[in-house]
Each structure stands twice: as C-alpha cells, then as structure tokens.
Design a protein around this motif. Structure first.
Motif, PDB file in Angstrom:
ATOM      1  N   GLN A  87       4.513  20.769  12.259  1.00 56.21           N
ATOM      2  CA  GLN A  87       4.263  21.680  11.138  1.00 56.21           C
ATOM      3  C   GLN A  87       2.843  22.236  11.159  1.00 56.21           C
ATOM      4  O   GLN A  87       2.469  22.991  10.266  1.00 56.21           O
ATOM      5  N   ASN A  88       2.053  21.822  12.163  1.00 53.20           N
ATOM      6  CA  ASN A  88       0.682  22.343  12.284  1.00 53.20           C
ATOM      7  C   ASN A  88      -0.117  22.078  11.008  1.00 53.20           C
ATOM      8  O   ASN A  88      -0.957  22.887  10.612  1.00 53.20           O
ATOM      9  N   ASP A  89       0.183  20.945  10.342  1.00 53.88           N
ATOM     10  CA  ASP A  89      -0.509  20.688   9.078  1.00 53.88           C
ATOM     11  C   ASP A  89      -1.520  19.544   9.202  1.00 53.88           C
ATOM     12  O   ASP A  89      -1.843  18.874   8.235  1.00 53.88           O
ATOM     13  N   GLY A  90      -2.015  19.343  10.410  1.00 56.05           N
ATOM     14  CA  GLY A  90      -3.114  18.403  10.580  1.00 56.05           C
ATOM     15  C   GLY A  90      -2.691  16.987  10.918  1.00 56.05           C
ATOM     16  O   GLY A  90      -3.489  16.067  10.847  1.00 56.05           O
ATOM     17  N   ASP A  91      -1.415  16.802  11.294  1.00 56.95           N
ATOM     18  CA  ASP A  91      -0.977  15.443  11.614  1.00 56.95           C
ATOM     19  C   ASP A  91      -1.450  15.063  13.019  1.00 56.95           C
ATOM     20  O   ASP A  91      -1.748  15.924  13.847  1.00 56.95           O
ATOM     21  N   SER A  92      -1.544  13.765  13.251  1.00 51.35           N
ATOM     22  CA  SER A  92      -1.945  13.263  14.558  1.00 51.35           C
ATOM     23  C   SER A  92      -1.567  11.785  14.617  1.00 51.35           C
ATOM     24  O   SER A  92      -1.219  11.192  13.582  1.00 51.35           O
ATOM     25  N   THR A  93      -1.648  11.202  15.809  1.00 49.00           N
ATOM     26  CA  THR A  93      -1.376   9.769  15.944  1.00 49.00           C
ATOM     27  C   THR A  93      -2.315   8.982  15.039  1.00 49.00           C
ATOM     28  O   THR A  93      -1.906   8.041  14.359  1.00 49.00           O
ATOM     29  N   TRP A  94      -3.579   9.397  15.021  1.00 52.20           N
ATOM     30  CA  TRP A  94      -4.560   8.712  14.178  1.00 52.20           C
ATOM     31  C   TRP A  94      -4.151   8.738  12.714  1.00 52.20           C
ATOM     32  O   TRP A  94      -4.200   7.744  12.012  1.00 52.20           O
ATOM     33  N   ARG A  95      -3.703   9.938  12.233  1.00 51.32           N
ATOM     34  CA  ARG A  95      -3.369  10.035  10.812  1.00 51.32           C
ATOM     35  C   ARG A  95      -2.149   9.185  10.460  1.00 51.32           C
ATOM     36  O   ARG A  95      -2.117   8.564   9.393  1.00 51.32           O
ATOM     37  N   LEU A  96      -1.161   9.173  11.330  1.00 51.00           N
ATOM     38  CA  LEU A  96       0.009   8.329  11.051  1.00 51.00           C
ATOM     39  C   LEU A  96      -0.425   6.860  11.017  1.00 51.00           C
ATOM     40  O   LEU A  96      -0.029   6.091  10.138  1.00 51.00           O
ATOM     41  N   PHE A  97      -1.276   6.504  11.969  1.00 46.62           N
ATOM     42  CA  PHE A  97      -1.836   5.146  11.986  1.00 46.62           C
ATOM     43  C   PHE A  97      -2.586   4.858  10.694  1.00 46.62           C
ATOM     44  O   PHE A  97      -2.356   3.854  10.019  1.00 46.62           O
ATOM     45  N   TYR A  98      -3.476   5.783  10.308  1.00 46.18           N
ATOM     46  CA  TYR A  98      -4.321   5.518   9.140  1.00 46.18           C
ATOM     47  C   TYR A  98      -3.489   5.448   7.861  1.00 46.18           C
ATOM     48  O   TYR A  98      -3.675   4.556   7.035  1.00 46.18           O
ATOM     49  N   ASP A  99      -2.550   6.399   7.709  1.00 43.82           N
ATOM     50  CA  ASP A  99      -1.696   6.384   6.512  1.00 43.82           C
ATOM     51  C   ASP A  99      -0.930   5.067   6.414  1.00 43.82           C
ATOM     52  O   ASP A  99      -0.745   4.514   5.323  1.00 43.82           O
ATOM     53  N   THR A 100      -0.446   4.573   7.566  1.00 45.34           N
ATOM     54  CA  THR A 100       0.369   3.361   7.574  1.00 45.34           C
ATOM     55  C   THR A 100      -0.466   2.136   7.252  1.00 45.34           C
ATOM     56  O   THR A 100      -0.043   1.271   6.478  1.00 45.34           O
ATOM     57  N   ILE A 101      -1.668   2.074   7.805  1.00 40.49           N
ATOM     58  CA  ILE A 101      -2.493   0.883   7.568  1.00 40.49           C
ATOM     59  C   ILE A 101      -3.061   0.892   6.148  1.00 40.49           C
ATOM     60  O   ILE A 101      -3.123  -0.143   5.489  1.00 40.49           O
ATOM     61  N   LYS A 102      -3.363   2.094   5.648  1.00 40.78           N
ATOM     62  CA  LYS A 102      -3.810   2.203   4.257  1.00 40.78           C
ATOM     63  C   LYS A 102      -2.624   1.933   3.319  1.00 40.78           C
ATOM     64  O   LYS A 102      -2.740   1.181   2.348  1.00 40.78           O
ATOM     65  N   GLY A 103      -1.478   2.537   3.632  1.00 43.69           N
ATOM     66  CA  GLY A 103      -0.270   2.306   2.816  1.00 43.69           C
ATOM     67  C   GLY A 103       0.049   0.827   2.711  1.00 43.69           C
ATOM     68  O   GLY A 103       0.530   0.356   1.690  1.00 43.69           O
ATOM     69  N   GLY A 104      -0.229   0.087   3.782  1.00 46.15           N
ATOM     70  CA  GLY A 104       0.019  -1.356   3.802  1.00 46.15           C
ATOM     71  C   GLY A 104      -1.105  -2.156   3.167  1.00 46.15           C
ATOM     72  O   GLY A 104      -1.134  -3.382   3.275  1.00 46.15           O
ATOM     73  N   ASP A 105      -2.018  -1.447   2.531  1.00 48.16           N
ATOM     74  CA  ASP A 105      -3.161  -2.057   1.820  1.00 48.16           C
ATOM     75  C   ASP A 105      -3.990  -2.959   2.739  1.00 48.16           C
ATOM     76  O   ASP A 105      -4.438  -4.023   2.332  1.00 48.16           O
ATOM     77  N   PHE A 106      -4.179  -2.508   3.965  1.00 54.15           N
ATOM     78  CA  PHE A 106      -5.076  -3.177   4.915  1.00 54.15           C
ATOM     79  C   PHE A 106      -4.700  -4.641   5.125  1.00 54.15           C
ATOM     80  O   PHE A 106      -5.549  -5.527   5.090  1.00 54.15           O
ATOM     81  N   ARG A 107      -3.413  -4.882   5.308  1.00 47.99           N
ATOM     82  CA  ARG A 107      -2.974  -6.238   5.577  1.00 47.99           C
ATOM     83  C   ARG A 107      -2.094  -6.300   6.834  1.00 47.99           C
ATOM     84  O   ARG A 107      -1.287  -7.200   6.991  1.00 47.99           O
ATOM     85  N   ALA A 108      -2.250  -5.281   7.739  1.00 45.44           N
ATOM     86  CA  ALA A 108      -1.544  -5.321   9.021  1.00 45.44           C
ATOM     87  C   ALA A 108      -2.580  -5.236  10.144  1.00 45.44           C
ATOM     88  O   ALA A 108      -3.726  -4.868   9.908  1.00 45.44           O
TER      89      ALA A 108
END
Lengths: 637, 253
Positions: A87-108
């Motif tokens: 979608q050319n909206d700024g996604d990247s491997t890093w962002r998926l990683f960051y969203d997931t680790i933040k979403g998990g409240d930094f417990r993974a």
C-alpha cells in the motif's frame, strides 16, 4: 537448570540468516531414515508436516479430529499480516517487528519477533501459490486492510474466512504428501503422553478414538502443534474440543510451561444469552475498521440504541485514544469496555456489553460494500442474536480468545526437552503479553513452513545412524500404563455429574479471578477454589460407557481434568507476576487505567517446572534483552 | 429474552457400525428458545449422565458454522430447515412449542454410521488426496503480486472455496452423490491461474476417487445446493461436467 534460548548474536536483521547458515543439514538420501512425529494439523502442524514431508523425512502426523481440515485454525476470521508494503504507506519488516513487540508490551524476544516479521512476506507468496483466494483489487493485485494496534494496512484477507482458506491451503499441501506417501496420517488419534528417555523426547502415546487402542509411537523428534488452551475458560471463542492436554502432559514429563497467565480477552464477542451457552462467537476485529464502539452516556439507559441521540452516547475509545481510536489493541479495548460496564453504562440483558455501530459506515460506503466485506459476520450475528446488524448496532462483549502462553521454547522452537519442538499457539514465543490481530495465522505458518524445516533438520543431523526407540522399551510400557490407569480411574469414578459441569465451574472461577483484571486476593482464592474443584471432580464425576470404542465422555474427562490442573498454574503465574503487562492486568499495578510494567523486576519469560501435582512448581527466568528497541510505556493515545 | 419451549425428540441410537439402530424418544427438561440444537443435546446428555444412562454421541467442534464437523438430519433435512445454516447455528427459536424433531445421522453408503449421530466422512479426505491441491513445494512460490487475478475471478473462486466439507450435500441427495463437494473443490482450483497446470488430472482423478468411494451419480435434483450451509451454487456441478469432458477429451493418458 539455566535456560538457554539459543538466540543468535549480531545485527538483528541478520540473525536468522546467520543461524540458518550455521545449521547442520541432512542430505536428501538420508532424510527418509529419520522419523518425525507431528501432533496437530492446524496451520502450524499441517504446514510443518507438508514441509518436512516434501523434504523427504518420514513424517507421522496425528490429529484427534476426523479430518485434518477440522483444526481450529479454520475459524480465524480477519486476516494475516505481512510486511509487503503493497500500500506504499510506510510499512517495513522493522515496523511489523516493532508493532508486534510493542503490541506484546515488551514481553517477547526481539530475535524471534524479527524473524517472524521477515518470514511474513514469504508466507503470502506460498499461500497464493497454493491457490488461496485472497481478496483482490480490480487490477488483480492483492488487497489489504487494517487491524488493531497499527497505523498501516498490512493485513491480507479472504472475506471473513481467512483462517479457513489458509488452513485449506495447508491441508491440501498435507494431503498431497499423504497421497505421495511421504506423510502417514493418523486421524481420530489423541495424544495422551510424551515418551521421554535419557532426558530426550522419543515419542508419544496415543489413544485411537475409534477402537480405544492405546499405543506408543516412537520417533527421532516430536513436534507439538496442538494449539492454545483458551478453552480452559469453558466459554471462549475456541472450538469445543480445543484443549491443553498435549502440552500439559508434556509439562508433567518435564517440559517447562512459559507465561501461562498471558491470555487474550477479545473485545468483540457475541454476548452470553444463558447458563446453557456452550461457547462464544467472535466478531472479527476487522469490524472495528468500520464500526464505532459506544455506550449510553447515562448509566442504565434502557432505550433502544437507535433512539439514543448522538449527544447522549460516549464513544469512549475515540475520546480516550484519538490516534488509534477504535483500533487500539485487544487488551486495551477489552479493559476499557469492562471499565464502562463496571460503571453501569453496559447494555444488554446483563449489562455487560457495549455497542458496535455500523450506521455511519453503511451511510458512507453503502450496504452492498459493507456486505461484500463483512457479510458472513453480519449473517452469523443475525442468526445467533436474532437481531439485524444492518439495522441496529451489534452488542459485543469481551471473551477469551487466544493465549500467548504455551510451552517454553528456544530460538529453534525446541523445548527444554531435547527433541521436543513446539510450534504455533502451543508455544509461548512470539507475542509477549498480548497478540496483535492477524498475527496468529502469521506465526503458525512461519513456524511450520519456514522455521521448523531448518531447526528440526539441524537437530536430526546430530542423530545420524540412530534408530527410534523400540516401542517395547520399558519407558513406552510405563507411559502406556500411565494412560490406561488414568482411563480406568475415570471409568471407575462413582459420581453422577458430567465432566462438562466441572468445566463450566472452572471457567467461571477463571473468568472472574484470572480474567481481564486480576488481584492478589482473587488469585489466591482462585488457587484454593481450583484445588477444591479438582477434589470434587474425582469424588463426583461420572464417565459412562467403556474404553473399547467411541466414548466422547471419556475423551472430554481427560481434557477437563487437565484444564483443572492447568488452571491452578495459570493463577500461580498471574500471582507471581507483580506487574501489569498486555493481557495480564493486575489491578494493583496501573497508571491512569493503563498497564504498568515493572521492567526492573519482570522483564523475563516465566518458565514453570512441574514438581508433582500437590507441590509448588519452580519458576525459571528467561531474561529478555532489548538491544534494538527502547522499553517505553505503551501508548495508543 | 429467553423463553422456554417443550420439544419431543426422536433420536437415532446405534451402538456401533454393525449394530442395528433404532429411534428412541426423549423429552428434555428446561429447554430455552435461545439454545442451539447442539446445546439442547448437551443439556439432554447432562440429564442422561445424571440418570446413569448412555449419552448421545454426536460430532461438533467450532459451533460457529465453519469447521464442518457437525451435521444432523433434522426432520429429514440436512442441518435442519433453514437455508445457509449449519446444525450448530440452528436455534430452538426456529421451532414451535410442542414440536417433534426427528434427529438422524447423515445416511449414505460412503458415510457409514459409527455411533448414534456420528458418521465416517473420511471418503472426503481421500477425494482431496486424489488431486485437490496445487503441487507447489515450500520455497517454490513466486512473488505474490506476480500472479494477477481479476477481482471477480478471485471472488468467484472464493464462492466455491468456502465449502466446509460437512457432507450435507451427500446426505440431502437421494443418490448420495458427492458432486457438489467435488465440484466446489475442482471449481475453486481450476478458476485460479495457479491451478491450471494440473486441472485436467485433478478433475479426472477426483471424480475417479469419488466413484471408488461409493457415492452415487448426480441426477440434477439440486437438493445438495439447497441443503448446503454455505449455499454453494449448483452451477459448479455444470462446470465440473465441463471440466471433466474437456479433461477426458484432451488428456494425454
């Protein structure tokens, strides 16, 4: 014992590549000599069985269902994430990683989550090649939508049946391997025990649900892909037969259980209508893309929702979280819904629901568009509730949906018992304390298609020129006797209550005291009540029939006693974790109503060791190191 | 709001594959119109266990209409009287106080009864094995957007792909034909460009397996589609016939 997570070192984005390069291989001509047992045929199990079968290993795949296609992955609705940035909206491997680790409240673990994000793009390629009919744009390219906890559109979907289509894809690959005789499939076989000899996992004990036969199967490696334990709550969105037995019995043989208190309560379930209700039905999170959540401003307002004017509604997620609005992660949404219901704003017969309103979306996009995207969900709601969500808002209610906890595994997805691998929801590894929407399918397939084929091969390479354990070995006999004794104990119980009645009682204790909000006192009470329930079960249960043919009550009894035993461990884990993080909300630890972590004392995964049913388990700490992300208070405002 | 309802149930009881079955009559207590058919059976089973009787065996799992595990003939109709509905999604509010419901297993030579309402549908898995897949190994896949598929083609393929493999089509058919099931599988994969290389073999092999399993022939009564909880259209059967003729004509075997 010191847990070794075997996390590779070096730059985060090169760790998986480096680990793969360092792994040992088994040559094509030797693979057939290695026998691998896979338990479960959901996304993780079917994909692992298909992948290892294609490579040439001697794969034996077990499911307790009549067909691999029945596994509960089939019910996943909304979608699967992948960092394609289509979608050319700024996604990247890093962002998926960051969203997931933040979403998990930094417990993974950082390394695991980054690998997951890296594999995500390959998963979509693989599924498309299998013929999965993902939603498309007019030009023929793949379509995306947004899920909770993120600011990009990276979710691939097949109407509201994404899990079904992905599972049928994995199932079709598995059935091809069965046809090619590279995988042997055992349907209606339930795992009852893990066979461990010399500290190494060497096989399983199964009961043939048709004939009652109890037998040992041995192999060079065992993969548990047996899903999560959400059904411990009785009322949950998981299927009736989903259970903890495979992982629980492995735990009793020495495998460590990771973070059992991390449970996801999903905000958008269809409310409970009566005491006889057997399960909850989920309304996909994707509906929060178009639906607005609200409650009446005046507590106890009994007017029909369509009669309540705009000014007399509180859109509490939009007010409190302007950036993420209705798309905050599930734990945050559920907690806020509960808060408003507790203050008396809740709607529905028992005042425990909130509205999810589509009026604006229907006015803006038109009913046909909404129908084409969400039609099956609206129909499902209409059938269950007898109310038409095109005409009035849905009533929704938070219900147990997924578990982040599971057997502890290292970076190779191997448990602390060598030879025992754990994939998909059955392990604890990738979602920390809360999972983001559309990430479960991603993890199951990443583990099965792209991680286990490498790490299992690496393990097997060290087993060259060894034979699987003899099925007549003493440890196999002992494990078979163990299973038979338990079955006898059920059949000899002299009570008059169904095992399901105990399951309902367990569910109530857990939902009230180990649910959305937990307190020290409540958790201590839960432990005592569950212990009493276990005693009551053995005194008053009745399991009719015998063990020589189909006996569904016998099957249920085994799963339910395991849930009862396991429920106590959940409460103990929740009691020990004196902080709030993600789905684990301890009322004593909050800051402005949000989860307050204690990174100094609890930045670890808790791995519990079994010491006997009436002894306290031992907790081992797998310390989490954050080198690439900064630990912050999670904010969606 | 929940209302109580009284129903009389005539339920098929059969101890095993070889035993002679019979109907037994039950009048369950405390039924509510908000119960599903399966919750009614749960409640009846609890009563029977408390009374020291053998509960009714029936298969079910997700209880939201997607896993395809449940399936009961209700008053002679597969999954009951409502269109587009699985047994687990059928609620007692659909019936009138005092009604009698006849509950039977799927009946077909290729679906032998195992116990009570539980049948063996493994024939469907064997049909799937015969060709219901695209032969692509993990690691072979090209970039996903390199395969462009028009939106309407993807949507149409999806309409066939939603089959849940419950077997209602077979149970509803007077010939116990599996044509709707097979046509949905073949239709989904033959529409997608990824499925083209194997489409001829797929149609021939899956039909051969269907015949070998003992399913009957299709005589276009279309009961299958009327009973299908996913409302799969009978047009897929026409398409399957077309696929088969084409495959049989051009095949190099």
């Amino acid at each position: 014992m010191i847990l070794d997570p075997r996390t590779p070192s070096g730059p985060l984005d090169q760790r998986w590549a480096k680990a793969k390069e360092e792994m040992r291989l088994v040559g094509p001509i030797n693979r057939r000599k290695f026998k691998v047992i896979i338990v479960g045929t959901g996304l993780a199990g079917a994909s692992a069985a298909a992948s290892l079968g294609q490579q040439g290993y001697d794969v034996h795949c077990f499911t307790f269902h009549d067909s691999p296609r029945r596994a509960h992955s089939i019910a996943a609705q909304g979608g699967i994430n992948a960092a394609k940035n289509y979608q050319n909206d700024g996604d990247s491997t890093w962002r998926l990683f960051y969203d997931t680790i933040k979403g998990g409240d930094f417990r993974a673990r950082e390394s695991n989550v980054y690998r997951l994000a890296q594999n995500s793009a390959n998963i979509i390629d693989q599924c498309v090649a299998q013929g999965v009919p993902f939603a498309r744009e007019y030009g023929g390219t793949l379509a995306n939508r947004t899920f909770g906890g993120v600011l990009v559109s990276r979710t691939f979907y097949a109407r509201g049946q994404t899990g079904q289509q992905l599972l049928l894809g994995a199932y079709s690959s598995l059935m091809r391997e069965v046809h090619e005789q590279r995988v042997k499939l055992y349907t209606r076989h339930e795992m009852h025990d893990l066979i461990v000899k010399d500290g190494v996992a060497q096989g399983i004990v199964t009961r043939n649900l048709m004939t009652g036969e109890v037998e040992a199967h041995t192999a060079h490696a065992v993969l548990l892909c047996t899903g999560g334990y959400t059904n411990v709550y009785y009322l949950s969105t998981t299927a009736m037969a989903s259970n903890v037995s495979a992982t629980w019995r492995a735990y009793k043989r020495g495998a460590y259980f990771g973070n059992p208190c991390y449970v996801q309560i999903h905000p958008t379930c269809i409310p409970v209508s009566g005491h006889y209700q057997s399960k909850l039905t989920l309304m996909s999170e994707s509906l929060r893309n178009v639906g607005r959540i609200w409650v009446p401003r005046t507590p106890g307002d009994k007017r029909h929702p369509n009669d309540i004017p705009e000014a007399e509604r509180i859109y509490f997620l939009e007010e409190r979280y302007p950036t993420y609005s209705n798309m905050v992660p599930r734990d945050v949404a559920s907690r806020n819904c509960k808060e408003y219901c507790d203050k008396g704003h809740g709607v529905g017969a028992s005042g425990d629901s909130v509205y999810l309103d589509f009026r604006e979306a229907i006015a803006k996009e038109g009913e046909p568009t909404i129908r084409s995207k969400y039609g099956n969900l609206f129909d499902m709601y209409h059938k269950i509730m007898g109310e038409d969500p095109y005409k009035q808002p849905m009533k929704i209610y938070p219900g147990p949906h997924y578990v982040m906890g599971g057997l502890w595994v290292d970076y190779h997805l191997m448990s602390n018992i060598p030879g025992l691998f754990v994939l998909g929801e059955a392990n604890f590894s990738d979602h920390g304390a809360n999972r983001l929407g559309a990430s479960a399918l991603m993890q199951g397939l990443s583990d099965g298609y792209f991680v286990a084929p490498y790490t299992v091969s690496n393990y097997l390479a060290n087993k060259m020129n060894t034979q699987p354990l003899s099925a007549s070995d003493d440890v196999c006999k002992e494990a078979i006797d163990n299973t038979r004794n338990l079955i006898d104990r059920f059949l000899k119980a002299k009570g008059n209550q169904s095992s399901e009645s105990f399951h309902r009682r367990l569910g109530k204790i857990l939902f009230d005291k180990v649910g959305i909000s937990r307190t020290k006192q409540g958790l201590q009470e839960a432990i005592t009540e569950i212990q009493a329930l276990r005693e009551d079960f053995w005194n008053n249960v009745r399991v009719p029939g015998d063990a020589s043919y189909v006996n569904q009550e016998l099957e249920k009894a085994g799963r339910i006693i395991d849930f009862i035993e396991f429920g106590e461990l959940m409460a103990r884990d929740a009691l020990h974790r004196e902080e709030s993080c993600g789905g684990h909300f301890r009322a004593e630890h909050q800051i402005d109503g949000e989860a307050k972590r204690d990174d100094d004392n609890f930045a670890y995964a808790a791995a519990w060791q079994f010491n006997g049913l009436d002894k306290e388990p031992t907790v081992h700490k797998d310390e989490l190191k954050f080198e690439s992300v900064k630990l912050t208070q999670r904010s969606y405002k | 709001m929940s209302n109580s309802i009284k129903l009389t149930l005539n339920i098929w009881r059969q101890a095993n594959r070889h035993a002679k079955g019979r109907f037994e009559t039950y009048q369950p207590k405390d039924l509510s119109t908000d119960m599903s058919i399966l919750e009614m059976l749960d409640s009846l089973n609890d009563e029977m266990i408390a009374a020291g009787k053998e509960p009714i065996t029936f298969e079910h799992d997700c209880r939201e209409g997607i896993c395809g595990t449940c399936g009961i003939m209700i008053n002679g109709m597969a999954h009951g009287p409502d269109r587009g509905t699985t047994t687990c999604q059928l609620y007692l509010r659909r019936f009138k106080d005092g009604d009698t419901l006849v509950l039977e297993p799927w009946r077909a030579k290729a679906f032998p009864v195992i116990k009570d309402l539980l049948v063996d549908r493994s024939a469907f898995d064997r049909i799937q094995m015969a060709g219901g897949y695209i032969s692509v190994n993990v690691g072979n896949a090209p970039e996903a957007n390199s395969i462009l598929i028009p939106k309407d083609v993807a949507l149409e393929a999806f309409d066939a792909a939603v089959c849940i493999g419950c077997g209602a089509c077979v149970a509803a058919c007077k010939n116990a034909s599996a044509m709707l099931f097979v046509s949905a599988k073949v239709g989904h994969l033959s529409l997608m460009p990824q499925g083209h290389p194997e489409r001829h073999d797929r149609a021939l092999n899956m039909i051969a397996q269907m015949d070998a399993e003992g399913f009957g022939s299709c005589t276009n009564t279309l009961e299958c589609s009327a009973a299908c909880p996913k409302e799969i259209s009978p047009k897929w059967i026409q398409r399957l016939n077309g696929e088969y003729i084409q495959a049989a004509t051009v095949t190099r075997r």
